[in-house]
Design an enzyme around this catalytic site. Sequence first.
Site, mmCIF file in Angstrom:
data_model
loop_
_atom_site.group_PDB
_atom_site.id
_atom_site.type_symbol
_atom_site.label_atom_id
_atom_site.label_comp_id
_atom_site.label_asym_id
_atom_site.label_seq_id
_atom_site.Cartn_x
_atom_site.Cartn_y
_atom_site.Cartn_z
ATOM 1 N N LYS A 180 0.845 -1.203 0.000
ATOM 2 C CA LYS A 180 0.000 0.000 0.000
ATOM 3 C C LYS A 180 0.873 1.243 0.000
ATOM 4 C CE LYS A 180 -1.892 2.589 3.179
ATOM 5 N NZ LYS A 180 -1.886 3.930 2.561
ATOM 6 N N GLU B 190 10.326 0.543 10.229
ATOM 7 C CA GLU B 190 11.310 1.603 10.001
ATOM 8 C C GLU B 190 10.580 2.900 10.270
ATOM 9 O OE1 GLU B 190 13.099 4.356 9.108
ATOM 10 O OE2 GLU B 190 13.151 3.972 6.954
ATOM 11 N N CYS C 168 13.281 10.386 7.379
ATOM 12 C CA CYS C 168 13.220 9.849 8.738
ATOM 13 C C CYS C 168 14.585 9.932 9.415
ATOM 14 C CB CYS C 168 12.719 8.420 8.725
ATOM 15 S SG CYS C 168 13.516 7.425 7.468
ATOM 16 N N GLU D 56 9.910 14.829 16.140
ATOM 17 C CA GLU D 56 10.280 14.761 14.736
ATOM 18 C C GLU D 56 9.427 15.768 13.966
ATOM 19 O OE1 GLU D 56 9.275 11.180 12.502
ATOM 20 O OE2 GLU D 56 11.233 11.283 11.544
#
Lengths: 502, 317, 282
Positions: free
Chosen positions: A206, A280, A314, A411
Amino acid sequence: MQDTSKVTDTTPAKTTGATIDLPGDWRYAPSRQSSAPVTIADRYGLFINGGWQRPASGEWFPTINPSTEETLSEIAVADGADVGRAVKAARNAYEEVWGPMSGTERAKYLFRIARMIQERAREIAVLETMDGGKPIRESRDFDIPQAAAHFFYHAGWADKLEYAFPGIDPKPLGVAAQVIPWNFPFLMLAWKIAPALATGNTVVLKPAETTSLTALFFASICDEAGLPPGVVNLVTGAGETGAGLVSHPDVDKVAFTGSTAVGKRIQADLAGTSKKLTLELGGKGAHIVFDDAALDDAVEGVVNGIFFNQGHVCCAGSRLLVQETIHDRFVDKLKRRLATLRVGDPLDKNTDVGAINSRAQLDKITDLVESGVADGAEIFQPRCDLPERGFWFVPTLFTDVSQSHRIAQEEIFGPVLSILTFRDPEEAVTKANNTPYGLSAGVWTQKGSRILWMADRLDAGVVWANTFNQFDPASPFGGYKESGFGREGGRHGLLAYMDTGI
Amino acid sequence: MTLAPSRDSVLPDRITNASLRSFLGGVGTVDEVMTHRRVAELATRSIKKDSKRAALLTAVRMMDLTTLEGRDTPGKVRQLAAKAIRPIPGDPTIPSTAAVCVYPNLVPVAAEAVAGTGVRVASVATYFPSGQLGTPEKVAEVEHVVSLGADEIDMVIDRGAFLRGDYLAVFDEIRRIKDACGDLHLKVILETGELASYDDVRRASMLAMAAGGDFIKTSTGKISPAATREVTLVMLKAIADFADATGVQVGMKPAGGIRTAKDAIRYLVILNETLGAGWMTPEWFRFGASSLLNDVLMQIRWLDTGRYQDPDHFTEA
Amino acid sequence: MNRLDVRKTYKLYIGGKFPRSESGRSYPAKSTDGEVLARVSLASRKDLRMAVEAARQAQAGWAGLTGYNRGQILYRIAEMLEDRHDTFVGQIVAAGAKPRAATDEVSAAIDALVWYAGWADKFAQVHGNLNPVAGPYFNISAPEPTGVFGIVAPDAPALLGLVARLAPVIVSGNTAVVLASEPSPMPAITFTEILATSDVPPGVVNMLTGSTEELVPWLADHGDVDGIDVMGASPQQRKRLQEGGALDIKRIVGLRGSVVDRSPQLIGAFTETKTVWHPKGR
């Protein structure tokens, strides 16, 4: 748009005569990559069992170009029934075709796919840039060549798996459910699909809601490559579709790249099963610069570390830890370099920083930057002319940041760098590790023994020393702590898709 | 607090070889891989249309049109000067080059040929290209060249002294030659093709700037590799740091091996994104080249006409 | 007149010390036919908390030893276990096993320790490698211990199951908080007496006896535990451990395979791969 009242001058403070005042008068004329070779359908169905299928839901959602806010196409919403069909197709393909196939034959399919990506690289790059907002320079020079390289690298493993891990008889897991993010849509697809197929699994993938187009393009590559039906299936949609996919009972393997919050939900959803899971997730990478570093190169590394792909990375080096002795000098250099970044039309070949991927992400970045200002950190943004439409954020530095500020902890996933200081290696390590994340870290120093000392102590799956944001299909990538587990790439990455009995 | 610009501000109070060694030890290092990466990244800049024309015209204005051959004659130099003054005969929209660059013997010829045009005469000196003679002889040569009517002096550093760590010898020599130049612009050739690493290039740049060089220059053109974009980037960054530390602006001249308009534009991109507007003029940046000019002119014509050009339509100097 | 034997008090093992449960509770360990063999400590959540603290404190130091050093310590455990072979056989037989099976189990446990001892300075060579990247970079991947692992030791075989799950955890430099076999806790406690005299630094292994059911939620949700080996847990307990693990992305090991697996891959499962890049330039 930015609040210009917060914008400080781009010219660093000077105590002497000669000043370097960037940018120059010489403006580069727009050099727009033509989008002519790309054809985008009005509407895309689901790629299941080798064919395009209407979604059972009968629903579609628009996908837009974040640099213009124009609708590019309509994407099918896959519901539970669609996911079920896709998993069934993958299961059949696994049992009937792909599982029994020899590694050598699998390898040839992957080599063929790698070649087709190379042949159609320009189309994919343009599509990626239109759908996701990243600069064409990056999609052209990084994302798509790396994706091709991933297929090429993993193709070679397909018939050599018995040599990968001593004492392990290589067996695939079965059907892999893969959910990928919007920051490197096509590359993340390659990171997921290439090792899964090389090790003999079949796939239901997806793509992210805002960036489905290159994945759907990949479906046509699979088709043209003659990949057996059902080996790769694509279901599009939002979080609900992904949740349905990862929790489908007939899935053997779940691989997710995305936020830590969603990763935790997936891990919880899988409780009570023995599905193999790799995650991840997010990061808050520390970029540590010692006073003996090659400073100009460190500036390049730091700028690349946070402004590459608008900071939608990331492993971005979003926290700069700079040794106190060089703080002012280094920040001056950074500011000057920031002023040369060209923000704007992602299809312009000279653009360095493109569009923010979505309105939602822009709102999140804006919120965090406002919190930084409210917390008392000092903001710096170079003057930039931003397009009127689309989602944009000026490259931003924060100085006077404390470890406790939200901008030092959360983040941001945007072009925002928080700068802190340290006095000695011990403090640098302590500050770098003082986060729940552990994906990446950077160290800049000319002292070899210190690099190795630091590398041993940094809680990060990837440590870049005197470089940053380097990626390679042969190099394992993945996190410590809440940045996830499992590796992608390299020999280590194969483990995520193999049943080693452990 | 604002201090008057001074090269001395980076130098030790007492100049000895030891103190210069310690000064150079503090100028920092260069990472080769990152340097190459940055140059490669900047090479992807796509310079089109008006920005390309502006760059090409700027490149012409920045050119030190050079001939440095044993077979140079007054006739050859006069042709070169004519080309420098009016690169395309009959086309006043094409500017003159910054200078012509010749051997000492031919300085009077060149000076006469360019008199009153604004084109300057640069001469190599200091026993170019090897520089293998004593400082007094080099100083005497420079004094002689100055008396012949040169506007600018391109000297070579003593690479042997630099590589054996005799920084004081290199420094002193540059100082004395700068003194001999008086008001003339001194360009200091590092001959980067003979320096082992970018760290050495950076140190030599700093030493040359601290000693009084008005420009630092990559190469004589007699050694391969001559100018590269990477070495130019390293030197530009040294110039930036020197300006930050002293307030003194120093110019840059890549020389040798720059043959195409595309090359020249890539150098200008590096300059533009490293030092910016303050250096984007012939006063602060030069190309040392001989065959570059015609390729630049051909490209300008291509922009004008939209047709690819025949080299025979551009005069040889 | 017969001499009255001196019985051992079976206590917990936390931070190199042998405390009773802070709760003051104990429970009877019984043989398969119901005979009470001893009363052992019934550890509380606070004992677990202290055990995790001890494990955390010991971890950096343990990981910081050389592989050679850790290997010698694991081998030392094997030596000491060999020395008390009969004691363990006695305890395992008392719990209901046949003598032959008990002997084999103890021997297998000793051999497993010797096997893992030898891996201490080798596993990084098997799990790590240079990566041939397409650029001027030195790039190497090597395993590092994850940190603090919780281990739900298998109920049976009580000694071999414990050793087979513990050794691959600690050999790389992790420290452990072990929930011992609830029905057969005595070998685990006796094993800690060996650890205490085998140069294993305090806190590297911490042993809790008691109710697995009671301790599992506390272990699962503990924020300073980096991973859990669920091999010995019941399906319900596994699910609970996985759910708790999801709160902070714990590594869950032991969902596949068997109690007595012996594999370098198992060592790898308790490690993180760190990849370091460095440019090659002049």
